[in-house]
Design an enzyme around this catalytic site. Structure first.
Site, PDB file in Angstrom:
ATOM      1  N   HIS A   1      66.560  96.793 -23.132  1.00  0.00           N
ATOM      2  CA  HIS A   1      65.850  98.027 -22.541  1.00  0.00           C
ATOM      3  C   HIS A   1      67.286  98.265 -21.984  1.00  0.00           C
ATOM      4  CE1 HIS A   1      62.108  96.211 -24.336  1.00  0.00           C
ATOM      5  NE2 HIS A   1      62.099  97.388 -25.078  1.00  0.00           N
TER       6      HIS A   1
ATOM      7  N   GLN B   1      63.742  98.941 -38.410  1.00  0.00           N
ATOM      8  CA  GLN B   1      63.590 100.531 -37.981  1.00  0.00           C
ATOM      9  C   GLN B   1      65.004 101.625 -37.701  1.00  0.00           C
ATOM     10  OE1 GLN B   1      60.659 100.077 -33.847  1.00  0.00           O
ATOM     11  NE2 GLN B   1      62.932 100.618 -33.429  1.00  0.00           N
TER      12      GLN B   1
ATOM     13  N   SER C   1      60.075  92.047 -26.318  1.00  0.00           N
ATOM     14  CA  SER C   1      59.090  91.673 -25.527  1.00  0.00           C
ATOM     15  C   SER C   1      58.180  90.801 -25.851  1.00  0.00           C
ATOM     16  CB  SER C   1      57.810  93.242 -25.400  1.00  0.00           C
ATOM     17  OG  SER C   1      59.019  94.294 -24.698  1.00  0.00           O
TER      18      SER C   1
HETATM   19  O1  PAF Z   1      60.925  99.506 -30.616  1.00  0.00           O
HETATM   20  C1  PAF Z   1      59.788 100.094 -30.151  1.00  0.00           C
HETATM   21  O2  PAF Z   1      59.362  99.693 -28.817  1.00  0.00           O
HETATM   22  C2  PAF Z   1      59.469 100.842 -30.953  1.00  0.00           C
HETATM   23  O3  PAF Z   1      58.702 100.982 -32.586  1.00  0.00           O
HETATM   24  C3  PAF Z   1      59.577 102.229 -30.605  1.00  0.00           C
HETATM   25  C4  PAF Z   1      60.746 102.772 -31.480  1.00  0.00           C
HETATM   26  C5  PAF Z   1      59.068 102.493 -29.553  1.00  0.00           C
HETATM   27  C6  PAF Z   1      58.322 103.612 -31.819  1.00  0.00           C
HETATM   28  O4  PAF Z   1      56.895 103.341 -30.902  1.00  0.00           O
END
Ligand code: PAF
Length: 296
Positions: free
Chosen positions: A37, A153, A190
């Site tokens: 992150h 995603q 995580s």
């Molecule tokens: O990847 C993530 O942490 C989640 O899927 C996101 C993109 C913040 C959406 O809740």
């Protein structure tokens, strides 16, 4: 760094940050931050004047038997990490603020969101697309940063932004950042913290078996055989099951039974000790580079 939980406050902060014509990048997360992150935040800082990170554990994207309750929540620790990276603001809304009584809308990104994790986790990508659309509308960023670890995603979000004319951010301003890995090659996540010491030791089989499968495919072995060997390696290392192991077109995510010269991706989801791990890697890089330079 401001920690904001009310939408009107967020809007004021965004317009203050933009006063001199400055740009804003968004880094959406569910918290429980790790170096993956923070790499997104650093990439965002390099491209925009200000970074707004978001932390929202989105209940809608967890299935009924998934880990919503167990999902680690550590707002103070996360906020300290983000502040140390020079994040301008942290948008951390409550569930009630995101889904007020009577909330009834949902975005479905067909095809690209239907297979792979979409097939195993019904409704998951609808919930991701919907919450990310809301985050984009709330922050109205110039750029958005997501990890390539969640390859599908990222593809779903790009498609959604393109289809719904989310002019800010534009589809090509949704930036994918390469996966950050532990020293032994396991993709940071995580969810890795759920692993026992034994599970963690076995989990490294995932990237290793993926690399071995890619090497076989690139050497001309049948894809089906390479994927079967990958699944067998995971099971013999202690994984309970493999949800999928698929070679796919990197953009459309359509399954491939051979390399085509276009960018391809090996994508895997597998369970170990009750933890679902996902990973993906480029495949056929050499072939696609040759094809692009006309040497195929
Ligand atoms: O990847 C993530 O942490 C989640 O899927 C996101 C993109 C913040 C959406 O809740």
């Amino acid at each position: 760094m401001q920690i904001i939980s009310q939408l009107d406050m967020l809007r004021t902060t965004v317009s203050d940050l933009r006063k001199g014509g400055e740009t804003i990048a968004i880094v959406p997360t569910m918290g429980a931050l790790h170096d993956g992150h923070l790499t997104l935040v650093r990439a965002a800082k390099a491209r925009a004047d200000h970074v707004i990170a978001t932390i929202f554990v989105n209940p809608a994207q967890f299935g009924p038997n998934e880990d919503l309750d167990a999902y680690p929540r550590q707002l103070a620790e996360d906020a300290a990490m983000l502040a140390a990276e020079g994040t301008a603001a942290l948008w951390a809304p409550s569930v009630e603020a995101m889904y007020p009584d009577g909330f009834a809308s949902s975005i479905h990104v067909a095809h690209i969101g239907d297979g792979l994790c979409g097939a195993d986790r019904p409704g998951h990508f609808d919930a991701v697309a919907t919450v990310v659309c809301k985050l984009f509308n709330q922050v109205r960023p110039d750029l958005a940063f997501f990890g390539e670890k969640d390859w599908q995603q990222l593809a779903v979000i790009r498609q959604m932004a393109r289809d719904l004319d989310l002019t800010l951010p534009l589809a090509d301003t949704i930036i994918g950042v390469p996966t950050v890995r532990e020293a032994d090659g396991l993709a940071m996540s995580s969810r890795n913290r759920y692993l026992t010491a034994k599970g963690r030791a076995a989990a490294v089989t995932l990237p290793n078996a993926m690399k071995a499968a890619i090497a076989k495919i690139e050497a001309g072995h049948p894809v089906k055989e390479a994927l079967s060997a990958l699944k067998a390696a995971l099971i013999s290392a202690g994984f309970q099951s493999v949800d999928y192991a698929s070679l796919a077109d990197a953009k459309s995510l359509d399954p491939l039974d051979a390399l085509t010269g276009r960018p391809a991706r090996l994508l895997v989801a597998a369970r170990i000790g009750g933890t679902r791990l996902i990973d993906n890697m480029a495949a056929g890089k050499a072939q696609s580079e040759r094809a692009q330079s006309g040497r195929a």
